[in-house]
Design an enzyme around this catalytic site. Structure first.
Site, mmCIF file in Angstrom:
data_model
loop_
_atom_site.group_PDB
_atom_site.id
_atom_site.type_symbol
_atom_site.label_atom_id
_atom_site.label_comp_id
_atom_site.label_asym_id
_atom_site.label_seq_id
_atom_site.Cartn_x
_atom_site.Cartn_y
_atom_site.Cartn_z
ATOM 1 N N ASP A 23 0.830 -1.211 0.000
ATOM 2 C CA ASP A 23 0.000 0.000 0.000
ATOM 3 C C ASP A 23 0.866 1.265 0.000
ATOM 4 O OD1 ASP A 23 -2.566 -1.076 -0.003
ATOM 5 O OD2 ASP A 23 -2.794 -1.008 2.178
ATOM 6 N N HIS A 50 -3.099 5.157 4.414
ATOM 7 C CA HIS A 50 -3.231 5.968 3.192
ATOM 8 C C HIS A 50 -3.214 7.463 3.499
ATOM 9 C CE1 HIS A 50 -4.047 2.256 1.227
ATOM 10 N NE2 HIS A 50 -5.205 2.073 1.838
#
Ligand SMILES: [Zn+2]
Length: 311
Positions: A249, A272
């Site tokens: 990620d 994120h």
């Protein structure tokens, strides 16, 4: 000269969105030098282009969402991070991504299927120098204290490496590796990182679904964990698959900056939103980075020239 890369031919994928559960078609196409990664919503009456860059990120609550200029009222694409990670892992600089819905398909929950697709299209070297974003000064973002502490940091490094640590305080996660390091000079993104799947806890599923999220999630595209153990019958793909997915990620989140980084990234429980904050903090400090090219490949960090052809 170290050259930019695009695809040799176009390639297609069909799947469902993890959060929307909606069917979606992707077409990945070659793009000219200095285009970057550009999503195009082809399902709208007028197609909308969304070039990926730090300011196009408009929401990071469950996944990375982009829109033109980061405008929350504009056309969006959600859950770009696994596809962005695959592009970074293969050293692809320029790709058009046509998409028929608001969310990138989740496929198997990792970036392995995207790597396979991109490689099957073939990788072409272009007549333009590959640009890197070199970090010149340490940049850090931090949030919370004690058990809620999380942070992420970029530091100067002649190459690109990432170290990530998680702490979920959960019996199934805690018995796996909690910290992992990955250096791009190894040339082993596909083998060591790409297969790590996203994960979710059954206790969160009800909450997510009540908010209209996770509608496409299943054991075919996620590691599912109850209060004690992993429920997928095949178990884990890597002993430390959870933290490896966090690196996967992070590679996707950081590639949003528009260039491969020359930096060392270290993070503790980041996600994120924090990865995007880190990029924005970096962009804001203009003496903390510059853009470099390598006329002489021998001067480039080890592994960068071989990235894609090595596979
Ligand atoms: Zn993910």
């Amino acid at each position: 000269m170290l050259q930019q890369r695009t695809l040799k031919s176009l390639t297609r994928a069909v799947g469902v969105g993890l959060h929307s559960g909606q069917r979606v078609e992707l077409t990945l196409r070659p793009a000219p030098p200095n285009t970057g990664i550009v999503f195009r919503r082809v399902d709208l009456p007028e197609p909308v282009d969304i070039p990926v860059n730090t300011t196009s990120v408009c929401d990071c609550r469950m996944a990375t969402t982009i829109s033109p200029g980061g405008d929350p009222g504009a056309a969006k694409v959600n859950t770009i991070e696994h596809l962005m990670s695959a592009c970074a892992g293969l050293g692809l600089d320029n790709v058009y991504i046509d998409i028929t819905a608001e969310e990138v398909p989740i496929l198997d929950g990792s970036s392995a299927a995207f790597v396979y697709l991109l490689q099957s299209a073939g990788i072409e070297l272009q007549k333009a120098p590959k640009k890197f974003l070199r970090v010149l000064k340490p940049i850090e973002v931090r949030d919370g204290e004690g058990r809620n502490l999380k942070w992420a940091r970029l530091e100067p490094y002649h190459g690109y490496k990432l170290a990530f640590e998680i702490d979920f305080d959960h019996p199934a996660v805690d018995q796996t590796g909690q910290r992992v390091e990955f250096d791009f000079s190894s040339g082993q993104y596909k083998r060591d990182i790409a297969r790590a799947r996203t994960f979710g806890f059954t206790k969160d599923v009800e909450l997510m679904r009540s908010r209209g999220l996770g509608l496409g999630a299943s054991m075919d595209n996620a590691i599912v964990v109850d209060d004690y153990r992993v429920l997928n019958s095949d178990g884990l793909r890597y002993d430390d698959e959870f933290v490896k997915h966090k690196i996967l990620d992070a590679i996707g989140d950081l590639y949003v900056v528009g260039y491969p980084l020359l930096a060392a990234y270290t993070a503790y429980k980041s996600g994120h939103a924090m990865n995007n904050q880190l990029l924005r903090a970096l962009m804001d400090q203009q003496d903390a980075w510059d853009i470099v090219t390598f006329e002489d490949e021998a001067k480039a960090p080890r592994g960068m020239a071989e990235l894609a052809p090595a596979w």
